[in-house]
Design a protein around this motif. Structure first.
Motif, PDB file in Angstrom:
ATOM      1  N   PHE A  12       0.858  -1.179   0.000  1.00  0.00           N
ATOM      2  CA  PHE A  12       0.000   0.000   0.000  1.00  0.00           C
ATOM      3  C   PHE A  12       0.905   1.243   0.000  1.00  0.00           C
ATOM      4  CE2 PHE A  12      -3.315   2.846   1.855  1.00  0.00           C
ATOM      5  CZ  PHE A  12      -4.320   2.573   0.931  1.00  0.00           C
ATOM      6  N   LEU A  13       0.317   2.419   0.040  1.00  0.00           N
ATOM      7  CA  LEU A  13       1.084   3.650   0.108  1.00  0.00           C
ATOM      8  C   LEU A  13       1.853   3.720   1.416  1.00  0.00           C
ATOM      9  CD1 LEU A  13      -1.638   6.190  -1.143  1.00  0.00           C
ATOM     10  CD2 LEU A  13       0.046   4.942  -2.509  1.00  0.00           C
ATOM     11  N   ASN A  14       3.005   4.403   1.411  1.00  0.00           N
ATOM     12  CA  ASN A  14       3.760   4.585   2.646  1.00  0.00           C
ATOM     13  C   ASN A  14       4.162   6.057   2.808  1.00  0.00           C
ATOM     14  OD1 ASN A  14       6.083   5.029   1.046  1.00  0.00           O
ATOM     15  ND2 ASN A  14       6.630   2.857   1.109  1.00  0.00           N
ATOM     16  N   ALA A  41       6.005  11.977   1.312  1.00  0.00           N
ATOM     17  CA  ALA A  41       7.042  12.996   1.480  1.00  0.00           C
ATOM     18  C   ALA A  41       7.695  13.371   0.155  1.00  0.00           C
ATOM     19  CB  ALA A  41       8.095  12.508   2.468  1.00  0.00           C
ATOM     20  N   GLN A  42       7.935  12.396  -0.714  1.00  0.00           N
ATOM     21  CA  GLN A  42       8.632  12.646  -1.976  1.00  0.00           C
ATOM     22  C   GLN A  42       7.673  12.854  -3.153  1.00  0.00           C
ATOM     23  OE1 GLN A  42      11.534   9.541  -2.647  1.00  0.00           O
ATOM     24  NE2 GLN A  42      12.442   9.767  -0.602  1.00  0.00           N
ATOM     25  N   ARG A  43       6.380  12.860  -2.836  1.00  0.00           N
ATOM     26  CA  ARG A  43       5.354  13.052  -3.874  1.00  0.00           C
ATOM     27  C   ARG A  43       5.571  12.091  -5.051  1.00  0.00           C
ATOM     28  NH1 ARG A  43       2.399  17.757  -2.987  1.00  0.00           N
ATOM     29  NH2 ARG A  43       3.292  19.143  -1.402  1.00  0.00           N
ATOM     30  N   ARG A  44       5.802  10.835  -4.705  1.00  0.00           N
ATOM     31  CA  ARG A  44       6.047   9.841  -5.745  1.00  0.00           C
ATOM     32  C   ARG A  44       4.784   9.589  -6.570  1.00  0.00           C
ATOM     33  NH1 ARG A  44       8.956   5.279  -1.931  1.00  0.00           N
ATOM     34  NH2 ARG A  44      11.013   6.300  -1.721  1.00  0.00           N
ATOM     35  N   ILE A  58      -3.897   6.903  -5.094  1.00  0.00           N
ATOM     36  CA  ILE A  58      -2.639   7.631  -5.227  1.00  0.00           C
ATOM     37  C   ILE A  58      -2.438   8.478  -3.970  1.00  0.00           C
ATOM     38  CG2 ILE A  58      -2.857   7.685  -7.741  1.00  0.00           C
ATOM     39  CD1 ILE A  58      -3.638  10.638  -7.529  1.00  0.00           C
ATOM     40  N   PRO A  59      -1.226   8.961  -3.694  1.00  0.00           N
ATOM     41  CA  PRO A  59      -1.002   9.815  -2.512  1.00  0.00           C
ATOM     42  C   PRO A  59      -1.845  11.084  -2.587  1.00  0.00           C
ATOM     43  CG  PRO A  59       1.075   9.013  -3.386  1.00  0.00           C
ATOM     44  CD  PRO A  59       0.035   8.656  -4.393  1.00  0.00           C
ATOM     45  N   ILE A  60      -2.431  11.463  -1.460  1.00  0.00           N
ATOM     46  CA  ILE A  60      -3.320  12.627  -1.457  1.00  0.00           C
ATOM     47  C   ILE A  60      -2.564  13.910  -1.754  1.00  0.00           C
ATOM     48  CG2 ILE A  60      -3.118  13.024   1.048  1.00  0.00           C
ATOM     49  CD1 ILE A  60      -6.115  13.786   1.008  1.00  0.00           C
TER      50      ILE A  60
END
Length: 414
Positions: A144-146, A151-154, A210-212
């Motif tokens: 899952f997302l970590n 932090a790195q906006r991957r 995806i990352p928020i």
């Protein structure tokens, strides 16, 4: 109670002589046991089927979202549209310490995910890694997302089951592959096979996560959030703190804290409690119907044994005359009752297990049983024990009548 082999032969001979009567009486016990076991297994399967809709979702959670106001407040009329912001997440964390996880969500409907010549319509969800404590993913591939993704906006994503099967019909691990989501490319880091029907801004199997932080930037969402999902600390009831959560969010946006529709707090604890209460009633009904049917069968066994004793008055009198003790007569009558109920009851259990197994096979996908309808070992053992007790009880009244027969009276009847 000790019965020799000859006594058992006599029991079987007696039951064989009254085939029709024994069959009808045994059918009552058979049907009663079948109903009890089948209803228990069916109830278990129905509960599992309903609970699968909420699979992986925290039972002590709440979802906060904004709707148009229904009450005027601070000089502003009702019907005003407003939205929550990322700062509301921090407000809830600081002002409601009973909350364990507070996780925001952004959503976009109708996005198109593309891989090669395959494409799939999907919902895009922007989440934080701690959202998995609210709705646990079932990762089939990858992760899952970590925190590093945030932090790195991957540009990473997690595919839902349906999206994965559409883009990768041949299967296989897609992690590391690039897909196009609308006009941007993302690297796949995981595949979520969660298939619950809880639709939090779209079902998990039809979503791409995806990352928020990346979604805020990519889709120009600014500081707004669509939902805030929260879980309570262990031992804290969400219903006790929902009003405080509403008040914290409402006051920051000049909304009446008593306007329950404007700041909607959907408490999943109530939903899970409703399901538990429903099936507590269903289980009680199942046991009442099953045991009632069993008792009716046991009464039928007792009645047939009474008729059998009446027909064998002379035989029992002669046995008493040549030395049979009341204990011998008691053992024979109760054994006949026990054999009749046991054979019919065990047949009912076997037939119920076969039917439940067929239901399980009908709910099997890709070799995986999705819903279990079978009863537990201890439930089946309890049914056998209950059968034995009913068999003994059903034979007590006929046995008492048989022990009361005097040889002289039997000869006179003859």
């Amino acid at each position: 109670m000790k019965i020799d082999i000859d006594s058992y032969k006599e029991i079987l001979d007696t039951l064989t002589r009254n085939k029709t009567r024994s069959f009808l009486t045994g059918f009552g016990v058979f049907w009663g046991v079948f109903m009890l076991v089948a209803l228990i297994g069916g109830g278990n399967g129905l509960k599992e089927l309903l609970s699968s809709n909420f699979e992986g979702f925290a039972s002590n959670s709440a979802i906060v979202f904004a709707q148009p106001t229904t009450k005027p407040y601070h000089g502003m009329r009702k019907g005003r549209y407003w939205s929550m912001t990322y700062r509301d997440v921090e407000r809830l964390r600081q002002q409601v310490p009973e909350l364990d996880v507070v996780s925001p969500m952004l959503s976009r409907w109708g996005a198109i995910a593309t891989f090669g010549d395959k494409s799939s319509s999907c919902n895009v969800k922007g989440l934080l890694p701690d959202y998995q404590k609210v709705e646990a993913p079932q990762l089939f591939y990858g992760r899952f997302l970590n925190d590093m993704d945030m932090a790195q906006r991957r540009k990473v994503c997690v595919l839902g089951k349906k999206v994965y099967k559409t883009l990768f019909p041949g299967g296989g691990d897609p992690c590391g592959q690039m897909i196009r989501l609308d006009s941007m490319y993302f690297s796949i880091v995981g595949v979520d096979y969660a298939s619950g029907n809880m639709s939090i801004n779209g079902r998990a199997e039809e979503s791409v996560v995806i990352p928020i932080t990346l979604m805020q930037q990519t889709y120009n969402k600014g500081d707004s959030v669509h939902l805030i999902c929260a879980t309570a600390m262990p031992g804290v009831k969400m219903s006790k703190i929902t009003s405080r959560m509403r008040e914290v969010v409402a006051r920051a946006h000049h909304v009446d804290p008593t306007d329950e529709k404007a700041v909607t707090v959907f408490n999943t604890e109530m939903m899970f409690g409703l399901v538990d209460s429903l099936f507590s009633g269903v289980n009680l009904l199942i046991w009442l119907v099953g045991i009632g049917t069993l008792l009716a069968g046991a009464i039928g066994v007792s009645n047939i044994m009474m008729v059998t004793v009446r027909e064998r008055t002379t035989e029992i009198g002669i046995r008493r005359a040549i030395g049979a003790t009341p204990r011998n007569i008691l053992g024979q009558i109760i054994s006949e009752s026990l054999v009749l109920t046991s054979v019919a009851g065990l047949s009912g259990i076997l037939f119920a297990v076969v039917i439940l197994e067929m239901l399980e096979l009908a709910n099997t996908t890709d070799g995986i049983v999705e819903t279990h309808f079978q009863v537990g070992f201890w439930t089946a053992l309890g049914a056998v024990a209950l059968l034995s007790v009913l068999g003994i009880l059903a034979g007590l009244a006929p046995a008492a009548r048989a022990m009361g027969i005097k040889p002289v009276d039997a000869m006179r009847d003859e």
